[in-house]
Design an enzyme around this catalytic site. Structure first.
Site, PDB file in Angstrom:
ATOM      1  N   HIS A  54      -6.812  40.590  20.188  1.00 36.37           N
ATOM      2  CA  HIS A  54      -5.845  41.267  19.329  1.00 36.37           C
ATOM      3  C   HIS A  54      -4.469  41.238  19.987  1.00 36.37           C
ATOM      4  O   HIS A  54      -4.328  40.931  21.177  1.00 36.37           O
ATOM      5  CB  HIS A  54      -6.294  42.703  19.073  1.00 36.37           C
ATOM      6  CG  HIS A  54      -7.481  42.788  18.151  1.00 36.37           C
ATOM      7  ND1 HIS A  54      -7.970  43.961  17.656  1.00 36.37           N
ATOM      8  CD2 HIS A  54      -8.266  41.800  17.623  1.00 36.37           C
ATOM      9  CE1 HIS A  54      -9.014  43.730  16.859  1.00 36.37           C
ATOM     10  NE2 HIS A  54      -9.212  42.416  16.831  1.00 36.37           N
ATOM     11  N   GLU A  56      -2.463  43.531  21.009  1.00 37.12           N
ATOM     12  CA  GLU A  56      -2.241  44.402  22.156  1.00 37.12           C
ATOM     13  C   GLU A  56      -2.765  43.744  23.437  1.00 37.12           C
ATOM     14  O   GLU A  56      -2.145  43.829  24.502  1.00 37.12           O
ATOM     15  CB  GLU A  56      -2.958  45.745  21.948  1.00 37.12           C
ATOM     16  CG  GLU A  56      -2.435  46.573  20.772  1.00 37.12           C
ATOM     17  CD  GLU A  56      -3.167  46.293  19.463  1.00 37.12           C
ATOM     18  OE1 GLU A  56      -3.571  45.133  19.231  1.00 37.12           O
ATOM     19  OE2 GLU A  56      -3.330  47.227  18.661  1.00 37.12           O
ATOM     20  N   CYS A  88      -8.632  48.152  20.895  1.00 36.62           N
ATOM     21  CA  CYS A  88      -7.331  48.070  21.560  1.00 36.62           C
ATOM     22  C   CYS A  88      -6.896  49.414  22.108  1.00 36.62           C
ATOM     23  O   CYS A  88      -6.169  49.478  23.100  1.00 36.62           O
ATOM     24  CB  CYS A  88      -6.290  47.545  20.590  1.00 36.62           C
ATOM     25  SG  CYS A  88      -6.611  45.821  20.189  1.00 36.62           S
ATOM     26  N   THR A 200      -1.513  22.286 -16.166  1.00 35.85           N
ATOM     27  CA  THR A 200      -0.797  21.842 -14.968  1.00 35.85           C
ATOM     28  C   THR A 200      -1.646  20.833 -14.191  1.00 35.85           C
ATOM     29  O   THR A 200      -1.139  19.820 -13.709  1.00 35.85           O
ATOM     30  CB  THR A 200      -0.468  23.059 -14.069  1.00 35.85           C
ATOM     31  OG1 THR A 200       0.335  23.960 -14.824  1.00 35.85           O
ATOM     32  CG2 THR A 200       0.274  22.647 -12.817  1.00 35.85           C
ATOM     33  N   ASP A 204       0.161  17.309 -13.785  1.00 44.46           N
ATOM     34  CA  ASP A 204       0.648  17.012 -12.427  1.00 44.46           C
ATOM     35  C   ASP A 204      -0.391  16.276 -11.590  1.00 44.46           C
ATOM     36  O   ASP A 204      -0.053  15.635 -10.609  1.00 44.46           O
ATOM     37  CB  ASP A 204       1.028  18.314 -11.694  1.00 44.46           C
ATOM     38  CG  ASP A 204       2.256  18.984 -12.310  1.00 44.46           C
ATOM     39  OD1 ASP A 204       2.819  18.403 -13.264  1.00 44.46           O
ATOM     40  OD2 ASP A 204       2.628  20.072 -11.842  1.00 44.46           O
ATOM     41  N   LEU A 208      -3.554  19.840  -4.252  1.00 46.21           N
ATOM     42  CA  LEU A 208      -3.626  21.274  -3.914  1.00 46.21           C
ATOM     43  C   LEU A 208      -4.135  21.573  -2.504  1.00 46.21           C
ATOM     44  O   LEU A 208      -4.634  22.662  -2.242  1.00 46.21           O
ATOM     45  CB  LEU A 208      -4.468  22.058  -4.941  1.00 46.21           C
ATOM     46  CG  LEU A 208      -3.942  22.086  -6.382  1.00 46.21           C
ATOM     47  CD1 LEU A 208      -4.910  22.889  -7.270  1.00 46.21           C
ATOM     48  CD2 LEU A 208      -2.549  22.698  -6.458  1.00 46.21           C
ATOM     49  N   GLY A 331       0.707  26.771 -14.589  1.00 45.98           N
ATOM     50  CA  GLY A 331       2.056  26.647 -15.099  1.00 45.98           C
ATOM     51  C   GLY A 331       2.635  27.952 -15.615  1.00 45.98           C
ATOM     52  O   GLY A 331       2.156  29.030 -15.292  1.00 45.98           O
TER      53      GLY A 331
HETATM   54 ZN   LIG Z   1      -7.311  45.790  18.029  1.00 46.68          ZN
END
Ligand SMILES: [Zn+2]
Length: 397
Positions: A54, A56, A88, A200, A204, A208, A331
């Site tokens: 994490h 921290e 943490c 779309t 198109d 993706l 779209g």
């Molecule tokens: Zn944490």
């Protein structure tokens, strides 16, 4: 004790660090942490990778012995949960941090309460900050999905100065430049899924996937809302080596042989109810006749399905499939419907310095709708990407 001005500045820096986790840590929250002593920076870190240390822990490691007696600024309340890593709050205590200032409270049932734990151990704890929204905004997907069992949905459209998304119906129109396109791919990388409407997808023929050098930890699922399952099995979506899954939402009205054809090329097809006719429903734009000389063979889209997929059910189904965030790239009709039904939380509107004229397809069909008219409120000044501008809007969570 209240937050003073320098506390606030350090916290904002921690929030900036948090954003570096985009695309790499969700569904964990993005978190940043700064350690100071006597007003000087002695360490910093952010949550870099899902399952990894994490923020921290990374900040304490970077500070070494200087962590003893330091103040920790964390964008989110330190966790108290024994998960993949020790909590943490305990790590901060062991490192000898004497003051902890955090931005947003941890909404998690299991993870929350780290602030209280630290205070009981004699650490001076300040938080959550008075403008907690600023710190929740570091990771709106995390805060939204900790409150609602529904995916956080963001819209993206690219429009011309006169509010059009294509030069003509049925015509693929590239509006934005490289810088804006790169930003779109960065945005994609932080979502669980990227979605487009069937029209779309046909016009198109997009892939993706996330490209332009971004590297999401999990490639976003590619979703097409295709009520009549009219998408061609030859669409570019299916021709890529990408391992990003393709998920198609069709309705009961789709012919079963078309659904089967899409399944055969590897798509997961979910059948959802049709949308109730809405008072806002707009007639589908009449396609222009194919210009002479255009020899491209158009796939027969099958019978026209009235009404699209029920969007609320689509999102419920996404949630059930573990998709917590969806980035919808159009779209216009789909974006407008999602806005009107109040299902979208954020709107990224890229504006290109071109004019498409009255033949163009309006971004918001159905009169002179604007983002504001559809219930969006601006998040501030536009951001420039090369020649294009990005305007961002939110709905209140
Ligand atoms: Zn944490």
């Amino acid at each position: 004790m209240a937050l003073n001005e320098s506390d606030r500045e350090w916290l904002l820096r921690a929030a900036e660090l948090a954003a570096r986790g985009w695309g790499r840590v969700h569904p964990n929250p993005m978190v940043g942490c700064i350690l100071t002593r006597d007003g000087n920076l002695v360490g910093e870190g952010w949550h870099e990778e899902y399952g990894g240390p994490h923020a921290e822990v990374n900040a304490i490691r970077s500070a070494g012995d200087a962590a003893r007696g330091a103040t920790a600024y964390v964008s989110l309340e330190p966790c108290s949960h024994h998960g993949k890593t020790p909590p943490c709050s305990e790590v901060l205590l062991e490192a000898g941090v004497t003051r902890v200032v955090f931005g947003a409270a941890d909404p998690g049932q299991e993870t929350g309460g780290g602030g209280e734990l630290l205070a009981q151990a004699g650490v001076e704890v300040v938080g959550p900050g008075p403008d907690v929204g600023t710190f929740q905004d570091v990771d709106p997907v995390f805060f939204y999905t900790s409150r609602y069992a529904r995916p956080y949905l963001a819209l993206k459209l690219a429009v011309s100065l006169d509010g059009r998304i294509a030069a003509r119906p049925g015509e693929r129109t590239l509006l934005t430049g490289d810088e804006a396109n790169r930003e779109v791919h960065r945005l994609r990388s932080g979502f669980d899924a990227v979605m487009v409407g069937g029209e779309t997808a046909r016009v198109d023929d997009p892939v993706l996937t996330v490209r332009h050098g971004w590297d999401p930890r999990v490639p976003p699922t590619r979703i097409v809302l295709d009520p009549s399952a009219a998408l061609s099995p030859d669409a570019a979506l299916f021709g890529t080596e990408s391992d990003a899954p393709v998920l198609i939402f069709a309705t009961e009205a789709a012919r079963s042989e078309r659904v089967d054809a899409l399944r055969e090329v590897g798509a997961q097809v979910e059948i959802v109810p049709q949308a109730e006719p809405s008072p806002h429903a707009d007639p589908a734009p009449r396609p222009e006749p194919t210009p002479k000389g255009d020899t491209a063979v158009k796939e027969d889209p099958g019978p026209k399905v009235k009404g699209g997929a029920n969007l609320e059910t689509v999102l419920e189904r996404c949630w059930g499939l573990g998709l917590r965030s969806v980035f919808c790239e159009g779209g216009g009709r789909l974006a407008t419907a999602l806005s009107r039904e109040g299902l979208a939380r954020r709107f990224y509107l890229f504006q290109a310095p071109v004019t498409l004229g009255s033949q163009g397809v309006p971004a918001f069909p159905g009169g002179d709708a604007t983002p504001e008219g559809l219930g969006w409120s601006s998040r501030g000044e536009p951001v420039r990407f090369g020649p294009d501008l990005l305007l961002t809007y939110d709905r209140k969570i």
